[in-house]
Scaffold this motif. Structure first.
Motif, PDB file in Angstrom:
ATOM      1  N   ALA A   1       0.822  -1.204   0.000  1.00  0.00           N
ATOM      2  CA  ALA A   1       0.000   0.000   0.000  1.00  0.00           C
ATOM      3  C   ALA A   1       0.857   1.255   0.000  1.00  0.00           C
ATOM      4  O   ALA A   1       2.029   1.239   0.392  1.00  0.00           O
ATOM      5  CB  ALA A   1      -0.921   0.006   1.222  1.00  0.00           C
ATOM      6  N   PHE A   2       0.215   2.348  -0.418  1.00  0.00           N
ATOM      7  CA  PHE A   2       0.790   3.692  -0.323  1.00  0.00           C
ATOM      8  C   PHE A   2      -0.181   4.539   0.483  1.00  0.00           C
ATOM      9  O   PHE A   2      -1.342   4.709   0.103  1.00  0.00           O
ATOM     10  CB  PHE A   2       0.973   4.299  -1.720  1.00  0.00           C
ATOM     11  CG  PHE A   2       1.412   5.744  -1.703  1.00  0.00           C
ATOM     12  CD1 PHE A   2       2.755   6.074  -1.766  1.00  0.00           C
ATOM     13  CD2 PHE A   2       0.477   6.769  -1.617  1.00  0.00           C
ATOM     14  CE1 PHE A   2       3.160   7.396  -1.753  1.00  0.00           C
ATOM     15  CE2 PHE A   2       0.872   8.100  -1.604  1.00  0.00           C
ATOM     16  CZ  PHE A   2       2.215   8.410  -1.662  1.00  0.00           C
ATOM     17  N   PHE A   3       0.298   5.050   1.598  1.00  0.00           N
ATOM     18  CA  PHE A   3      -0.505   5.930   2.438  1.00  0.00           C
ATOM     19  C   PHE A   3       0.177   7.283   2.543  1.00  0.00           C
ATOM     20  O   PHE A   3       1.391   7.404   2.333  1.00  0.00           O
ATOM     21  CB  PHE A   3      -0.657   5.342   3.845  1.00  0.00           C
ATOM     22  CG  PHE A   3      -1.830   4.405   3.993  1.00  0.00           C
ATOM     23  CD1 PHE A   3      -2.826   4.666   4.921  1.00  0.00           C
ATOM     24  CD2 PHE A   3      -1.929   3.255   3.220  1.00  0.00           C
ATOM     25  CE1 PHE A   3      -3.909   3.813   5.060  1.00  0.00           C
ATOM     26  CE2 PHE A   3      -2.998   2.384   3.360  1.00  0.00           C
ATOM     27  CZ  PHE A   3      -3.994   2.669   4.286  1.00  0.00           C
ATOM     28  N   ARG A   4      -0.609   8.279   2.856  1.00  0.00           N
ATOM     29  CA  ARG A   4      -0.056   9.607   3.077  1.00  0.00           C
ATOM     30  C   ARG A   4      -0.732  10.240   4.288  1.00  0.00           C
ATOM     31  O   ARG A   4      -1.857   9.881   4.660  1.00  0.00           O
ATOM     32  CB  ARG A   4      -0.221  10.500   1.852  1.00  0.00           C
ATOM     33  CG  ARG A   4      -1.632  10.719   1.371  1.00  0.00           C
ATOM     34  CD  ARG A   4      -1.747  12.014   0.579  1.00  0.00           C
ATOM     35  NE  ARG A   4      -1.552  13.181   1.446  1.00  0.00           N
ATOM     36  CZ  ARG A   4      -1.307  14.413   1.006  1.00  0.00           C
ATOM     37  NH1 ARG A   4      -1.223  14.647  -0.291  1.00  0.00           N
ATOM     38  NH2 ARG A   4      -1.152  15.418   1.849  1.00  0.00           N
ATOM     39  N   SER A   5      -0.031  11.186   4.900  1.00  0.00           N
ATOM     40  CA  SER A   5      -0.630  11.980   5.961  1.00  0.00           C
ATOM     41  C   SER A   5      -1.665  12.921   5.350  1.00  0.00           C
ATOM     42  O   SER A   5      -1.715  13.116   4.139  1.00  0.00           O
ATOM     43  CB  SER A   5       0.445  12.779   6.692  1.00  0.00           C
ATOM     44  OG  SER A   5       1.102  13.652   5.782  1.00  0.00           O
TER      45      SER A   5
END
Length: 315
Positions: free
Chosen positions: A36-40
């Motif tokens: 996965a790719f998550f961001r704030s």
């Protein structure tokens, strides 16, 4: 069956990143095999970072990435309940879920960074009231997604009142996209997790603190008659890996951190050191996912190194 352990890339673009920077990192993560790719979800830099060229909106970013990636899970750690009204938030997340073919996850928190609120004109009430907003938002967003098509959704709360909402659009994922809750609050946070969370995340803490908080979540689940095993356990830790001490020092310097401090508080060191530390976390806390906070978005070799020499060594 034991869930496969997953590594996820987690970025902090408020420190200074364009959409194209994030796209490059997401594509690198996807090709390297990350889950996965998550961001704030922040609108203001922290610390000494320049923040240039300025913030990017989390859900606008994820909408773009939904169309420009094909496999990665996409989500936020964490969206702030202060930033968006719950009805429009439910619409945005459902739409991005549709755009991605069902790959979205919603991390939602109460909001904590007062300076970004004052910098962009966002109301920032006291913590108790923010938590009340947060609790109602969780009820509304999940309630809208759960409302059958053709029916309507109503909510009569202290802060939000909804009447005859068609509760559309629906996300692709059924019964809903996964909801992530996290944080160190000892009472209300575990209670909300027991009611709403598919995953509970602890950011930037030590194993003992994490284990104690996971136990509070488990107890809250049992109190409402929910199986604690239904909630995935995860942790977010800063990443700094080098093939040797020189490469490690270079990467630590690039993010303005001390190597010894990173070794103590993050996932830092040689690949074998990081494999060992992840193993300790798994045994001690029961996590099945690690969010790797990547602070230098100009170093794709870092992401690829961890994929090849850390991920491949996790049993």
């Amino acid at each position: 069956m034991t869930e496969e352990f997953k590594l996820r890339i987690f970025t902090e673009p408020q420190q200074g990143a364009t959409y194209d920077d994030l796209l490059r990192v997401a594509r690198t993560a996807e090709s390297a095999g990350y889950d996965a790719f998550f961001r704030s979800d922040h609108y203001l830099r922290m610390g000494d970072a320049s923040g240039l060229p300025g913030p990017t909106d989390a859900w606008l970013t994820l909408a773009g990435l939904a169309r420009e990636t094909s496999r990665l899970r996409l989500g936020t750690l964490m969206s702030a309940a202060t930033f968006r009204l719950p009805g429009p938030l439910a619409i945005s997340v459902a739409q991005v879920d549709q755009m991605s073919g069902g790959r979205v996850e919603l991390g939602l928190g109460s909001g904590w960074y007062e300076e970004e609120h004052t910098a962009y004109g966002i109301p920032f009430p006291p913590l108790r009231e923010r938590f009340d907003w947060y609790s109602e938002q969780l009820e509304i967003v999940t309630g809208m997604w759960a409302t059958p098509s053709g029916s309507t959704f109503d909510h009569e709360g202290t802060h939000y009142r909804i009447s005859d909402s068609p509760a559309l659009p629906k996300p692709v994922q059924r019964p809903r996209p996964p909801v992530l809750i996290g944080g160190a609050g000892k009472k209300r946070t575990p209670e909300l997790a027991a009611r709403f969370a598919d995953e509970f995340n602890l950011p930037f803490t030590d194993e003992d603190t994490a284990r104690a908080q996971f136990e509070r979540v488990d107890a809250a689940c049992r109190e409402v008659g929910r199986d604690p095993a239904e909630i995935v356990r995860s942790a977010a830790l800063v990443l700094c890996v080098g093939r040797n001490e020189s490469e490690l020092a270079r990467r630590a310097e690039a993010i303005g951190r001390d190597v010894d401090e990173l070794r103590a508080n993050g996932l830092a060191g040689t690949p074998s050191e990081v494999v060992d530390k992840i193993g300790r976390w798994r045994r001690s806390t029961g996590i099945t996912r690690a969010y790797l906070q990547v602070l230098d978005l100009t170093d794709p070799d870092h992401i690829e190194l961890v994929a090849s020499e850390v991920a491949g060594s996790l049993d």
